[in-house]
Design an enzyme around this catalytic site. Structure first.
Site, PDB file in Angstrom:
ATOM      1  N   HIS A  30      -1.671   6.261  -0.835  1.00 56.07           N
ATOM      2  CA  HIS A  30      -0.168   5.740  -1.289  1.00 56.07           C
ATOM      3  C   HIS A  30       0.874   6.708  -0.884  1.00 56.07           C
ATOM      4  O   HIS A  30       1.289   6.867   0.099  1.00 56.07           O
ATOM      5  CB  HIS A  30      -0.174   5.257  -2.666  1.00 56.07           C
ATOM      6  CG  HIS A  30       0.778   4.396  -3.100  1.00 56.07           C
ATOM      7  ND1 HIS A  30       1.629   3.785  -2.288  1.00 56.07           N
ATOM      8  CD2 HIS A  30       1.499   4.550  -4.522  1.00 56.07           C
ATOM      9  CE1 HIS A  30       2.630   2.922  -3.143  1.00 56.07           C
ATOM     10  NE2 HIS A  30       2.568   3.845  -4.377  1.00 56.07           N
TER      11      HIS A  30
ATOM     12  N   ASP B 107      -1.936   1.129   2.826  1.00 55.74           N
ATOM     13  CA  ASP B 107      -1.526   1.559   1.452  1.00 55.74           C
ATOM     14  C   ASP B 107      -2.198   0.912   0.379  1.00 55.74           C
ATOM     15  O   ASP B 107      -2.117  -0.278   0.174  1.00 55.74           O
ATOM     16  CB  ASP B 107       0.043   1.354   1.233  1.00 55.74           C
ATOM     17  CG  ASP B 107       0.715   1.896  -0.038  1.00 55.74           C
ATOM     18  OD1 ASP B 107       0.284   1.417  -0.981  1.00 55.74           O
ATOM     19  OD2 ASP B 107       1.663   2.553   0.145  1.00 55.74           O
TER      20      ASP B 107
ATOM     21  N   SER C  25       6.814   5.891  -3.853  1.00 53.75           N
ATOM     22  CA  SER C  25       6.430   4.493  -4.388  1.00 53.75           C
ATOM     23  C   SER C  25       7.653   3.695  -4.900  1.00 53.75           C
ATOM     24  O   SER C  25       8.621   3.458  -4.038  1.00 53.75           O
ATOM     25  CB  SER C  25       5.535   4.798  -5.413  1.00 53.75           C
ATOM     26  OG  SER C  25       4.825   3.453  -6.012  1.00 53.75           O
TER      27      SER C  25
END
Length: 433
Positions: free
Chosen positions: A377, A310, A214
């Site tokens: 994610h 995502d 991330s």
């Protein structure tokens, strides 16, 4: 099933550490002849039967927990979190063939773009090491399980905790620091932890891999070449981003919401001076915060692991939840299986935009791509590392093949919902306002 001698010894060590071996010895220690028999039982360690036993046993072992380490002399170096507490990381030492190989993982956790959001953040583990867990479970690429992480299980592994709110990029340019009590020192944290790791063996690395999830995945684009420059010229050094390829794209209202958000992050943390000069000479500074621009200036071999669906980007980039898009979109964002055909069409358009931005990168000789169709994610530090597959190749196999030059890895999954190995995120507890 064939496993190496080193893997077998590693599994026996885990078996012994968990008490199975010790309990067995204790149960027979008073019986001389039985103890001798035990020795003969352990001796054929590398038989198929024993290997199978150790493999099955390890699948049920307890979590691999690694202690938190506070950076030495953090305050003297100004390497502190948003609240002024010391920067921190988790480190586990490698062994055997992995004793001179290193994985450095950058933790993620979004960004803070205003003084008020950063003040809120410093009361959490994403802004204070005082609030961080004293141990962190290492899974996926950080796992010590040879059956699930065969290429990297015995490497030195580091997880650098994220507590600066700007992808490890701020230095000390915050004009309001004295007024707010906030410390924007992400770049200093990065440099100081690297300096400490060099003394712990990183300077002698023969192999090294920088990765992150991330906001930490975005940080790998910024720090990849500087990481490479720290290491011996003979070392194999590569980088990969997990869930960090954030797209410079319009939301469903036509606004550039994510670009505006990044502009605020850049301004608050005073980051413009660290952006690639060749980029900001021709583009707005906020555009140069996106990986699709950053990747053009990276020389080190790089792999991008991302979902084309995502969920963080669907929620914050495409739909822009703060605009209150309505109940139908909230249901869709909560569970992709609840999306209407029209919504899937819009999301697939976002997927096509993402893939189109990767076309030039895809043609680079040293590039790697693993773009799946799961509503996820970050994926490399979870069980998805070994369970998710595209064309029968797991993330673990793909990253290992690319890193070790066993095979070219440029894999783009078919469109949702084609992949039966996907485990889609359920965000029913996620707050949408």
């Amino acid at each position: 099933m064939h496993i190496s001698r080193e893997m077998a010894i590693h599994r026996l060590r885990l078996w012994w550490t968990r008490g199975s071996g010790r309990d067995l010895v204790i149960s027979v220690i008073g019986f001389g002849s039985l103890f001798i028999a035990l020795i003969f039982t352990i001796a054929p360690l590398f038989s198929d039967k024993q290997q199978h036993y150790l493999l099955q046993d390890e699948q049920h072992h307890s979590p691999f927990l690694v202690d938190l380490t506070l950076l030495q002399n953090a305050h003297q170096k100004n390497a502190v979190c948003l609240d002024g507490s010391p920067a921190a990381y988790h480190f586990t030492k490698g062994f055997g063939s992995g004793s001179s190989s290193w994985i450095v993982h950058l933790e993620g956790g979004s960004w803070c773009s205003t003084v008020s959001s950063c003040i809120l953040r410093k009361s959490t583990a994403l802004g204070s090491s005082d609030l961080m867990e004293k141990q962190k479970e290492f899974k996926g690429i950080l796992s010590n399980d040879a059956s699930q992480n065969p290429d990297f299980f015995n490497w030195n592994k580091v997880k650098i905790r994220y507590c600066d709110g700007a992808s490890f990029l701020g230095r000390d340019g915050n004009k309001n620091e004295n007024k707010t009590g906030l410390f924007f020192r992400g770049q200093i944290i990065w440099e100081s932890i690297m300096e400490e790791l060099l003394t712990r063996g990183l300077k002698d690395a023969s192999q090294a891999l920088l990765t992150g999830c991330s906001a930490g995945g975005l940080a790998t684009f910024f720090h990849c070449d500087s990481f490479h420059a720290l290491l011996p010229s003979v070392a194999r050094v590569k980088c990969f981003s997990d869930g960090g390829y954030f797209l410079d794209s319009k939301d469903i209202s036509g606004a550039m919401t994510i670009r505006s958000f990044y502009r605020d992050v850049i301004d608050l943390h005073d980051l413009e001076k660290i952006l690639p000069r060749d980029c900001i000479a021709n583009k707005e500074a906020s555009q140069c915060f996106f990986p699709q621009e950053l990747i053009k200036f990276i020389d080190t071999p790089f792999l991008i692991l991302n979902s084309a669906y995502d969920w963080w980007q669907i929620i914050h980039v495409l739909v822009a939840k703060k605009l209150n898009p309505g109940l139908l979109w909230e249901r869709c964002m909560t569970n992709i299986q609840s999306c209407s055909q029209d919504q899937i069409k819009i999301i697939n358009g976002f997927r096509e935009t993402l893939i189109s931005t990767l076309r030039d990168f895809q043609h680079r000789k040293d590039s790697g791509l693993y773009i799946n169709s799961c509503y996820q994610h970050c994926q490399a530090t979870s069980d998805l590392w070994h369970s998710l597959k595209i064309n029968n190749k797991s993330i673990a196999e793909a990253v290992g093949d690319w890193y070790l030059d066993r095979d070219e890895v440029k894999i783009i999954d078919c469109a949702y919902p084609c992949n039966p190995t996907c485990e889609h995120a359920d965000l029913s507890l996620y707050k949408f306002n």
